[in-house]
Each structure stands twice: as structure tokens, then as C-alpha cells.
Write a protein that holds these residues in place. Structure first.
Motif, PDB file in Angstrom:
ATOM      1  N   VAL A 291       0.870  -1.186   0.000  1.00  0.00           N
ATOM      2  CA  VAL A 291       0.000   0.000   0.000  1.00  0.00           C
ATOM      3  C   VAL A 291       0.901   1.229   0.000  1.00  0.00           C
ATOM      4  O   VAL A 291       1.366   1.673   1.050  1.00  0.00           O
ATOM      5  CB  VAL A 291      -0.927   0.026   1.232  1.00  0.00           C
ATOM      6  N   PRO A 292       1.169   1.801  -1.169  1.00  0.00           N
ATOM      7  CA  PRO A 292       2.040   2.986  -1.228  1.00  0.00           C
ATOM      8  C   PRO A 292       1.479   4.123  -0.371  1.00  0.00           C
ATOM      9  O   PRO A 292       0.273   4.345  -0.327  1.00  0.00           O
ATOM     10  CB  PRO A 292       2.025   3.362  -2.716  1.00  0.00           C
ATOM     11  N   ASN A 293       2.368   4.807   0.324  1.00  0.00           N
ATOM     12  CA  ASN A 293       2.024   5.990   1.131  1.00  0.00           C
ATOM     13  C   ASN A 293       1.192   5.673   2.365  1.00  0.00           C
ATOM     14  O   ASN A 293       0.668   6.595   2.995  1.00  0.00           O
ATOM     15  CB  ASN A 293       1.297   7.044   0.281  1.00  0.00           C
ATOM     16  N   LEU A 294       1.055   4.383   2.728  1.00  0.00           N
ATOM     17  CA  LEU A 294       0.297   4.064   3.936  1.00  0.00           C
ATOM     18  C   LEU A 294       1.010   4.586   5.179  1.00  0.00           C
ATOM     19  O   LEU A 294       0.378   5.175   6.061  1.00  0.00           O
ATOM     20  CB  LEU A 294       0.085   2.549   4.055  1.00  0.00           C
ATOM     21  N   VAL A 295       2.320   4.375   5.249  1.00  0.00           N
ATOM     22  CA  VAL A 295       3.071   4.796   6.442  1.00  0.00           C
ATOM     23  C   VAL A 295       2.990   6.309   6.649  1.00  0.00           C
ATOM     24  O   VAL A 295       2.653   6.761   7.746  1.00  0.00           O
ATOM     25  CB  VAL A 295       4.533   4.303   6.378  1.00  0.00           C
ATOM     26  N   PRO A 296       3.259   7.149   5.622  1.00  0.00           N
ATOM     27  CA  PRO A 296       3.121   8.600   5.861  1.00  0.00           C
ATOM     28  C   PRO A 296       1.693   9.019   6.191  1.00  0.00           C
ATOM     29  O   PRO A 296       1.484   9.957   6.964  1.00  0.00           O
ATOM     30  CB  PRO A 296       3.603   9.239   4.545  1.00  0.00           C
ATOM     31  N   ILE A 327      -4.287  -1.126  10.304  1.00  0.00           N
ATOM     32  CA  ILE A 327      -4.826  -0.274   9.240  1.00  0.00           C
ATOM     33  C   ILE A 327      -4.575  -0.861   7.858  1.00  0.00           C
ATOM     34  O   ILE A 327      -5.348  -0.618   6.929  1.00  0.00           O
ATOM     35  CB  ILE A 327      -4.271   1.162   9.377  1.00  0.00           C
ATOM     36  N   LYS A 328      -3.509  -1.668   7.695  1.00  0.00           N
ATOM     37  CA  LYS A 328      -3.293  -2.274   6.376  1.00  0.00           C
ATOM     38  C   LYS A 328      -4.490  -3.144   5.959  1.00  0.00           C
ATOM     39  O   LYS A 328      -5.042  -2.952   4.869  1.00  0.00           O
ATOM     40  CB  LYS A 328      -1.999  -3.086   6.346  1.00  0.00           C
ATOM     41  N   PRO A 329      -4.943  -4.109   6.783  1.00  0.00           N
ATOM     42  CA  PRO A 329      -6.151  -4.844   6.378  1.00  0.00           C
ATOM     43  C   PRO A 329      -7.384  -3.952   6.316  1.00  0.00           C
ATOM     44  O   PRO A 329      -8.255  -4.158   5.474  1.00  0.00           O
ATOM     45  CB  PRO A 329      -6.300  -5.926   7.460  1.00  0.00           C
ATOM     46  N   ALA A 330      -7.448  -2.944   7.191  1.00  0.00           N
ATOM     47  CA  ALA A 330      -8.596  -2.027   7.158  1.00  0.00           C
ATOM     48  C   ALA A 330      -8.636  -1.265   5.835  1.00  0.00           C
ATOM     49  O   ALA A 330      -9.721  -0.981   5.306  1.00  0.00           O
ATOM     50  CB  ALA A 330      -8.527  -1.052   8.327  1.00  0.00           C
ATOM     51  N   TYR A 331      -7.472  -0.927   5.275  1.00  0.00           N
ATOM     52  CA  TYR A 331      -7.396  -0.226   3.988  1.00  0.00           C
ATOM     53  C   TYR A 331      -8.169  -0.994   2.916  1.00  0.00           C
ATOM     54  O   TYR A 331      -8.982  -0.423   2.176  1.00  0.00           O
ATOM     55  CB  TYR A 331      -5.925  -0.072   3.595  1.00  0.00           C
ATOM     56  N   THR A 363      -8.612  11.502  10.959  1.00  0.00           N
ATOM     57  CA  THR A 363      -8.471  10.436   9.952  1.00  0.00           C
ATOM     58  C   THR A 363      -8.443  10.957   8.515  1.00  0.00           C
ATOM     59  O   THR A 363      -8.437  10.159   7.578  1.00  0.00           O
ATOM     60  CB  THR A 363      -9.612   9.401  10.087  1.00  0.00           C
ATOM     61  N   GLY A 364      -8.393  12.266   8.336  1.00  0.00           N
ATOM     62  CA  GLY A 364      -8.374  12.841   6.989  1.00  0.00           C
ATOM     63  C   GLY A 364      -7.285  12.274   6.083  1.00  0.00           C
ATOM     64  O   GLY A 364      -7.557  11.928   4.923  1.00  0.00           O
ATOM     65  N   PRO A 365      -6.022  12.155   6.553  1.00  0.00           N
ATOM     66  CA  PRO A 365      -4.972  11.597   5.680  1.00  0.00           C
ATOM     67  C   PRO A 365      -5.283  10.183   5.205  1.00  0.00           C
ATOM     68  O   PRO A 365      -4.983   9.833   4.063  1.00  0.00           O
ATOM     69  CB  PRO A 365      -3.728  11.612   6.583  1.00  0.00           C
ATOM     70  N   LEU A 366      -5.907   9.370   6.060  1.00  0.00           N
ATOM     71  CA  LEU A 366      -6.284   8.012   5.660  1.00  0.00           C
ATOM     72  C   LEU A 366      -7.383   8.055   4.603  1.00  0.00           C
ATOM     73  O   LEU A 366      -7.349   7.314   3.617  1.00  0.00           O
ATOM     74  CB  LEU A 366      -6.780   7.211   6.860  1.00  0.00           C
ATOM     75  N   GLU A 367      -8.381   8.907   4.826  1.00  0.00           N
ATOM     76  CA  GLU A 367      -9.496   9.010   3.878  1.00  0.00           C
ATOM     77  C   GLU A 367      -9.009   9.501   2.516  1.00  0.00           C
ATOM     78  O   GLU A 367      -9.495   9.049   1.480  1.00  0.00           O
ATOM     79  CB  GLU A 367     -10.574   9.915   4.452  1.00  0.00           C
ATOM     80  N   ASP A 368      -8.031  10.426   2.528  1.00  0.00           N
ATOM     81  CA  ASP A 368      -7.459  10.897   1.260  1.00  0.00           C
ATOM     82  C   ASP A 368      -6.749   9.751   0.535  1.00  0.00           C
ATOM     83  O   ASP A 368      -6.834   9.628  -0.692  1.00  0.00           O
ATOM     84  CB  ASP A 368      -6.475  12.038   1.517  1.00  0.00           C
ATOM     85  N   ILE A 370      -7.306   6.389   0.881  1.00  0.00           N
ATOM     86  CA  ILE A 370      -8.221   5.319   0.465  1.00  0.00           C
ATOM     87  C   ILE A 370      -9.235   5.817  -0.557  1.00  0.00           C
ATOM     88  O   ILE A 370      -9.688   5.076  -1.429  1.00  0.00           O
ATOM     89  CB  ILE A 370      -8.951   4.735   1.695  1.00  0.00           C
ATOM     90  N   GLY A 371      -9.604   7.094  -0.452  1.00  0.00           N
ATOM     91  CA  GLY A 371     -10.624   7.643  -1.345  1.00  0.00           C
ATOM     92  C   GLY A 371     -12.027   7.405  -0.841  1.00  0.00           C
ATOM     93  O   GLY A 371     -13.004   7.599  -1.569  1.00  0.00           O
TER      94      GLY A 371
END
Length: 685
Positions: A291-296, A327-331, A363-368, A370-371
Motif C-alpha cells: 500500500v504505497p504511502n500508507l506509512v506517511p 490499518i493495512k487490512p482495514a485499507y 483520519t483525513g490523511p487516511l481518507e485521502d 483510500i478515497g
């Protein structure tokens, strides 16, 4: 909550024979150490829900059981955790759905009545409830004389349903045996798939949670049967490129090792199931590039939370690993809309509810990434992980002052007031910016209220203007601190500050930095205030002079309006052209640039092309549309070099925006000079 047969037997054994050891239990009931541990955890969960002490295990494998547990069960068979053989309506619905998913034969009413031991009328009623349940999945129960009762709809939705119902059936009393009977699953099959899953764990260098280990064999067996019976997935929205490069994709070969040719779509679905499965432990998960950019994204989410909660999280890298592990499986669950199999009800403690509120805001960065929006249950998991970490490090927002801002002057003014007060009181947790109406029904706990108007409240209320000058800020801070603490706190820990700075940069001379920080923190407060007063505030009429005012009939677009307004700032060297593009980019993300009817203030960050503080104004006779909600006549570009220099002028501009009469005078003005005369009226405090 109820216990499975296995857990019930173990609890009975422990209460009747408390001296038995772990090894003896494993041998007696043919259990692995892992299975016994899973059952003990389930028993302890059940005990806690019944306000009973948990059972502890010593390193030698003996059990420590509180006397109240023996008292609960001794001589009182009605108090044992077994359920009656009669299923509830909801449980009967789950059984009916599983029969529809797994049966190879034609199903009639008789099949259901025999399995559930209820009347035909009851089954007909249950079938209606089952259809209601299936509506969420866009599936239909269809009946025909030739084929009996069938489940119709997209196979992808049936698979989602299969995963959900399998989990729910296994939670029932005697659930494993019931599921084996309904789906004709043999114990040997379960054992075989358990071995395959353990091989998958070894290949992926991870351990699935005990709960997943129980459910996965049944899910995989049922999916494989549907494939063999011709119920395959055809139209598939999952991206091959995204999943085929993962280790989980390679692990599906182990699961399908003895199966016939499996279509690519099915391999991808099993891969997705592995990717969406929570793990207990994983090696090098944070370095996984699947998952690219998951860590940042997780890092940015955590920083937003720390800022909102006024928390400095210790051992941050370890917490990051735990969060990414979840969060990886949640993604994948969120992205592909795979229903989570565990529903978390409103079981959070009062403090965790407040944490949950702050996590949701972060959670905005995560939503951005995942879309999609992060669902409530996934946010709750993240809250529990962060909350548990804070408890471990002895931190709590319960000990912090929690504040809300109540402002009746509209979203933009309220937001500005909220942000200003957050900067003024960085040690407070600011929960929300509310209207008076929202305040009357606010559910979270708080300590103080800031508002420009009087409110009925039993909490500490501080009346504050929406726009504060430097001296007013100092007086308000002093008033609040004296009220709450009886003194002005000046106990900033320099070592703590050094740790924070180390987390973000390399310190060349730690000793010199330490001395400078001590000198700054220990400075004379009154002297500091006097020095800041000597720095004259910049008034609005000093920034928006006639040469920075443009009058036009109309423009073709919102983007053109920003470019026209910014022309004078570029010509005078206040901003670079790239700042204009940055403003256009940011305005699509920021509805708060609209500060009043027909007036907007586009801006970007100082580092995106500002050379010198400045403002410019474009007046349009015919308003230009900003989104579908606003028609804008006044476009004021703001170029800020820091957080301070432009604030005084901005406050004056906000006062002008709040005056309907003078705002309309500016819109109806015919020249830059006429507009400037109105601006001068708001440039004197």
C-alpha cells in the motif's frame, strides 16, 4: 454474549476441578495451546460482562480463580453460561441464510422446519426477516416449485454475506457443531485447512488473531465449495495490479494446493480475504510496500491526533507498527467495501468516547489515501489502539482541560475563533466549535466554554470576543489560568521539548539549544508583553491600498478571479506566480475561505511563494460562482509570511465582512478609491 460449547466445557472443568493444569486441559479436550488460550480469553470476556473477576494463569500452567466465580456456579445450574436450545429469531435468520448459501440440495419449508424445530408459519415469518437482512447486500430469496428456495444476486455480495454469517453462527451456543451440520463440513476438512492456514502464517511471517483462526477454515471451505459448484465471481472490481504483487497473493497457492484449476478472480478474492484479515503479529509490516504511502498517511493521522489531544506519544515507532498492523487490512476492507465481521457497539468508556471524537477528526490523511470515509467501527478500533497506548504510558485526556467554543456568528467566524483559541491555549484539548443550538444538545464531557455571548451552563464560561488583539489575548489567557489554577503556569519541561525537536530534526548543538530554551521560557513575562506591544500592528488600509484594488464587471471563472486579484501582488513583488496556482489548488479543499455573503479570502501557505506580507482585492459587479453554494463579488487574496503579521488586518477585514451595510457599499462601489475609503473606516481600533 454467550460461550461456545468448548469454552463452556472448559469453564465447567475449571470450576469443578480448579487444580487442573493447562497441559491436562489440552490433553483432556484434544486442544492445542493456542485453542486453549483462545477459549480462556473468551471465558474471561464472558466473566467481565457478568462483573466477575477474570481467570489468571501462572507460568507453571496453573489457574487462579476468584471465589466469586465458584459461588456463581456452585449448586446453581441456571447460572451457567449455556444458552437454551431454542434459538432467537435473529439466530434462526442466520441459520436460514447459511442453509441458502451452503446447501447442495433443493430447499423447501420442510428443510427449515426440521432444522430449526419450529412451525411453518414461524419459518415464513423468519424468511421475511431474512430478506430484510439481505436487502443490505442487494440479494433476494427466490422460490420456485422446481428449484425450491434459492439465493439470487451478485456472487461478490454473497461472499461478503458468507463471511459475515459464518462469524455470527460461530458465536452461537454450540455454533461450531451447528455450522458443521448445516454445511456438512467434516472435522478432517477443518483440520486440513487449519494446517494450510498455519503454512500461510509461516510464509507471510505473521500470526492471525485467534478469532480469525477459528473462522477462516469454515470460510475458505465454503468459498471453495461455491467455486466447485459453479458459483464463481465474474465481474470483478478488484485491481489485479494492486493485489498480485502482494505476499498474500502468493500464499493463496498454499490454500488451493490440492484444488483443481482456480480462476484468477477467485485467487484475487482469497488474496483480498487474507489482506482484510486482522493479524496479531507481523514481521516488517511497516516496511510493506503493498500500500504505497500508507506509512506517511498513518504518521500524519497520528500527528493530527497528538495536536488535537495535546498528547506527546512515547515510543511512537512501536505504536506506528501496531496501527499499521491494523490499518493495512482495514485499507482493503474500506476500499472494497467488505463488511467487517465484528460489530463494535457503544461500549467505549466515557474518556474513550472523547478520544474517539478526536480520532475521527484526525483520519483525513487516511481518507485521502483510500478515497473513502473511514467507517465508524474502523475508527473505533483505532481509538482503542491509541487509547490503550496512552493508558500504558500513563497519559490521559481525562486529566487535561477540555474546552469547546460556542459562537453564534456563523461557520467561518466560529472556525477562526476556534483556531485562535487553540493557539492561545495549546495545553487544552479543544473538542468542537459549536452553534448555540448544537451546544444545547452536546453529548461529550468538557470543562470550560469560550463564547462571545452569555450561555446557561454549570461549567466555567469565559466570554471572549470572536476577534482578539494581542493585549486581549494576554488578558484572556491570564484570566483563564488564574481561574483554573490560581497562577500563570510556567512549568514547560525543556527536556520534553528537546525530545520533540529530536523527533523531527537533527540537533547540532544540544547544549546551546537547551540553554536558549531555558532562557526563553524563564524570561520575564511582563517584559515580553511590553516588547510585543512595541511591534505595531499592520492595519487593513496599509495592506489594501488603491493600487491593490481591482474593479471588474465580471470574470469567466473562480480561477480567473484569483489570478486577476493577485496580479497587483505579483507586479509589486509580494508573491511569486506559483503562489497563485497553490491558492487555486487549495480552494477546492477549503470551504472556509468564504468568510461572509459574497466575500472570500483565497490563500496558501507562506512557503508556497510569499515574499512579503500583502493583500489585494478584486470587486466584481457580477458575482462569480465558487462551488454551487456561493456567488462571490469580493475576492481578497491574502499573502501571509507567518501566523502573526497579517492577523490584525484580517480581523478588521472580518469585521467589514460582518457588516451587511458596508459590505454592500463595497460591492456597489464604482472605483478603487471609493472602496478604499470604506476600508479606512475599519482600519482604526
Amino acid at each position: 454474549m454467550s460461550l461456545s460449547d468448548r469454552s463452556t466445557k472448559i469453564l465447567d472443568e475449571l470450576t469443578s476441578n480448579p487444580s487442573i493444569t493447562s497441559t491436562a486441559l489440552e490433553n483432556k479436550y484434544n486442544l492445542t495451546r493456542r485453542q486453549l488460550g483462545y477459549s480462556i480469553n473468551k471465558i474471561n470476556d464472558w466473566l467481565m460482562t457478568n462483573n466477575l473477576p477474570v481467570i489468571e494463569r501462572t507460568r507453571q500452567g496453573h489457574f487462579i480463580i476468584d471465589q466469586s466465580v465458584f459461588t456463581k456456579f456452585s449448586g446453581e445450574p441456571d447460572n451457567t453460561p449455556r444458552e437454551t436450545a431454542v434459538l432467537s429469531e435473529g439466530q434462526r435468520v442466520q441459520v436460514i441464510i447459511m442453509m441458502l448459501i451452503s446447501s447442495d440440495e433443493e430447499l423447501s419449508l420442510n428443510h427449515f422446519t426440521i432444522e430449526l424445530e419450529v412451525s411453518k408459519n414461524t419459518i415464513l415469518s423468519d424468511l421475511k426477516q431474512a430478506q430484510t437482512y439481505l436487502d443490505e447486500y442487494d440479494l433476494i430469496i427466490r422460490y420456485s416449485r422446481k428449484s425450491g428456495y434459492l439465493l439470487e444476486g451478485k456472487e461478490f455480495q454473497i461472499r461478503k454475506l458468507l463471511i459475515k454469517v459464518t462469524y455470527q453462527l460461530l458465536q452461537m451456543q454450540n455454533g461450531e457443531n451447528r455450522l458443521k451440520e448445516i454445511a456438512a463440513i467434516k472435522t478432517e476438512e477443518i483440520d486440513e485447512f487449519n494446517r494450510r492456514i498455519v503454512n500461510v502464517e509461516n510464509k507471510l511471517n505473521l500470526k492471525f488473531t485467534d478469532e480469525k483462526m477459528v473462522t477462516m477454515p469454515y470460510i475458505l471451505i465454503l468459498i471453495l465449495r461455491r467455486i466447485e459448484n459453479g458459483s464463481g465471481i465474474n465481474a470483478f472490481s478488484i485491481q489485479y495490479e494492486e493485489l498480485s504483487s502482494t505476499k498474500e497473493y502468493q500464499a493463496t497457492e498454499e490454500i488451493f494446493r490440492k484444488a483443481e484449476q482456480i480462476p484468477m478472480e477467485e485467487r484475487l478474492f482469497i488474496t483480498l480475504h487474507l489482506l482484510t484479515t486482522n493479524v496479531y503479529w507481523s514481521e516488517f509490516l511497516a516496511e510493506d510496500e503493498a500500500v504505497p504511502n500508507l506509512v506517511p498517511a498513518v504518521d500524519n493521522m497520528l500527528r493530527l491526533f497528538e495536536k488535537s489531544a495535546c498528547i506527546y506519544l512515547q515510543e511512537r515507532e512501536q505504536l506506528m507498527d501496531k496501527l499499521i498492523q491494523h490499518i493495512k487490512p482495514a485499507y482493503y476492507r474500506i476500499k472494497y467495501q467488505l463488511t467487517e465481521t465484528i460489530d463494535i457497539q457503544s461500549s467505549l468508556s466515557k474518556e474513550f468516547k472523547e478520544l474517539h471524537h478526536l480520532v475521527k477528526r484526525s483520519t483525513g490523511p487516511l481518507e485521502d489515501l483510500i478515497g473513502k470515509d473511514v467507517p465508524e467501527n474502523e475508527t473505533t478500533y483505532i481509538t482503542m489502539l491509541i487509547g490503550g497506548w496512552m493508558t500504558r504510558q500513563g497519559d490521559s485526556i481525562e486529566k487535561k482541560t477540555k474546552a469547546i467554543v460556542v459562537c453564534p456568528q456563523g461557520v467561518s467566524v466560529s472556525r477562526l475563533m476556534f483556531n485562535e483559541l487553540k493557539e492561545l491555549f495549546p495545553e487544552f484539548v479543544f473538542l468542537d466549535s459549536l452553534s448555540v443550538r448544537d451546544f444545547l444538545n452536546y453529548g461529550l464531557d468538557y470543562d470550560i466554554v469560550f463564547s462571545p455571548t452569555y450561555l446557561e451552563t454549570d461549567k466555567n464560561l469565559f466570554i471572549s470576543k470572536a476577534f482578539l488583539g494581542r493585549e486581549e489575548k494576554y488578558r484572556l489567557r491570564k484570566q483563564v489560568m488564574l481561574e483554573l489554577h490560581g497562577y500563570m503556569p510556567n512549568d514547560i519541561n525543556v527536556d520534553h521539548l528537546i525530545d520533540i525537536i529530536k523527533n523531527h530534526t537533527v540537533i547540532e548543538n544540544e547544549k546551546a539549544l537547551n540553554e536558549d530554551l531555558y532562557r526563553y521560557i524563564s524570561r520575564d513575562e511582563e517584559s515580553s508583553i511590553r516588547q510585543s506591544r512595541e511591534n505595531k500592528d499592520i492595519d487593513l488600509d496599509e495592506l489594501i491600498t488603491p493600487e491593490y484594488i481591482t474593479v471588474r464587471d465580471s470574470v469567466n471563472s473562480w480561477e480567473e478571479a484569483i489570478r486577476v486579484s493577485a496580479e497587483s501582488l505579483i507586479e509589486n513583488g509580494k508573491i511569486d506566480p506559483k503562489y497563485v496556482e497553490a491558492m487555486i489548488h487549495h480552494t477546492g479543499e477549503d470551504p472556509y475561505i468564504v468568510i461572509g455573503p459574497n466575500i472570500a479570502i483565497p490563500h496558501a501557505a507562506p512557503e508556497e511563494g510569499v515574499r512579503e506580507v500583502g493583500m489585494s482585492l478584486l470587486k466584481l459587479d457580477e458575482g462569480v460562482h465558487f462551488t454551487s453554494d456561493y456567488s462571490i463579488n469580493l475576492v481578497i487574496v491574502i499573502a501571509a509570511v507567518d501566523k502573526q503579521q497579517h492577523i490584525h488586518a484580517l480581523m478588521q477585514l472580518m469585521k467589514l465582512a460582518g457588516s451587511e451595510r458596508d459590505r454592500k457599499r463595497v460591492i456597489n462601489a464604482s472605483s478603487a478609491e471609493e472602496i478604499y475609503e470604506i476600508i479606512k473606516l475599519y482600519s482604526v481600533d
